[in-house]
Write an enzyme that holds these catalytic residues in place. Sequence first.
Site, short mmCIF file in Angstrom:
data_model
loop_
_atom_site.label_atom_id
_atom_site.label_comp_id
_atom_site.label_asym_id
_atom_site.label_seq_id
_atom_site.Cartn_x
_atom_site.Cartn_y
_atom_site.Cartn_z
CD GLU A 58 4.47 17.24 -14.77
OE1 GLU A 58 3.31 18.08 -14.82
OE2 GLU A 58 4.13 16.01 -15.83
CG ASP A 202 5.33 -2.12 2.53
OD1 ASP A 202 4.58 -1.20 3.19
OD2 ASP A 202 5.77 -1.88 1.59
CB THR A 228 -1.37 0.19 -0.17
OG1 THR A 228 -1.22 0.19 0.26
CG2 THR A 228 -0.51 0.66 -1.49
CE LYS A 231 -1.88 -4.18 0.41
NZ LYS A 231 -1.30 -2.93 -0.59
NE ARG A 237 -5.12 -1.49 -7.40
CZ ARG A 237 -5.88 -2.00 -5.75
NH1 ARG A 237 -7.02 -2.47 -5.92
NH2 ARG A 237 -4.68 -2.82 -6.20
N1 DSN Z 1 -0.78 -6.96 -3.37
C1 DSN Z 1 -0.34 -7.32 -1.45
C2 DSN Z 1 -0.96 -7.86 -1.39
O1 DSN Z 1 -1.85 -8.34 -2.09
O2 DSN Z 1 -0.36 -7.86 0.23
C3 DSN Z 1 0.50 -6.48 -1.60
O3 DSN Z 1 1.31 -5.39 -1.99
#
Ligand code: DSN
Length: 423
Positions: A58, A202, A228, A231, A237
């Site tokens: 933390e 985002d 995130t 992707k 993740r």
């Molecule tokens: N679940 C993600 C997507 O597939 O775009 C978004 O959070």
Amino acid sequence: MHQPPIPQIEATDPEIAGLINGEARRQSEKMRLIPSENYVSLAVLEACGTVLTNKYSEGYPGRRYYEGQQFIDPIETIAIERAQALFGVDHANVQPYSGSPANLAVYLAFAQPGDTIMGMALPMGGHLTHGAAVSVAGRWFRPVQYGVRRDTGRIDFDEVRDLALRERPKVIFAGGTAVPRTIDFPAFAEIAAEAGAVLVADIAHIAGLIAGGAHPSPVGYAPVITTTTHKTLRGPRGAMIMTDAEHASPIDKAVFPGLQGGPHNHTTAAIAVALHEAAAPSFRAYAAQVVANAAALAAALQERGYDLVSGGTDNHLLLVDLTSKGIGGKPAAKALDRAGIELNFNTVPFDTRRPFDPSGIRLGTPAITTRGLTEQHMPLLAAWMDEAITAAAKDDEGPLERIAAEIRDLLTAFPAPGWSAQP
Ligand code: DSN
């Protein structure tokens, strides 16, 4: 077999080991087209499976509430510095557990319960956390939502501006989960400045494209950027929030202690490894190829009469309206899965069907590009998709197994990180 091998799990928990090996094999045999998914490198996988998972931390580097941070502090500092260098930002927080907590931290930093917030509507391509009624963002704040134009399928900036000036949101989100076109960050920045709102980009879907120079960056336009890491960026993740100097402290306080406890240190290390990979010249080639593959697949599907929302794609993602093909998105997605082609059913803008049985399918090219597929493979992929969808529209299961076998054959030439046929 899963790579890296998992002999300890196989010995102590064969049930779970069998399922992990099954998933690794499935990922290697399928044409994976879910646009938010990818294949991480073995180095990223290794980082995820380290003793860093044992440690609580933390706080932030140099300011922790627990002792024993001699190795964790430099790991988090390296991850932060790599994010700063790769994206050209003043500040990065690498602790958010994933995209939804990252976006919640933004609300916690810049809005009070009941305040007006603004984002793209979920059925138009936005994300749950951008203000959908069922999400905490829609329940604890007052969301106003923008969409796309019916005639172009693109964001309606007149609507965005009118709404922002009328409703004066505290926060405006730019970005989404089913947006096939370049996001115009300068246009959003102008509107946010007029409305006195904090603009949040985002970039979860397009972070890898931005890092690889295949999509314009929001840096200099959006003072707060959430993403995130798993992707197009091809990390574990997790998530990051990047800011200018002015917005750094409220974001750090919102992530910890505002919203989260200890960071997931194994994820932080894997993010650092992924950011190192994303800084390599080969990542620029990957990002460009993702976009080239999506454009080629879009053209091949359009040649076969498929309607693409917005008439095409600028990025990694295609949104296909199947109305003219006489089949819903859900039965098409399920048939395609049986044919070895994995994607998801999705609403299309102004959808007349229900969200759990919508008109569209959403697909993208990051994962297959990581495996090495190029434009030359896209006409064949479009042909397989067309054959499976046409058969499914007639309740014909006939060609699905054959297509799945043909896809398995093709993909043996493009090994997937995480699986090896050899023990
Ligand atoms: N679940 C993600 C997507 O597939 O775009 C978004 O959070």
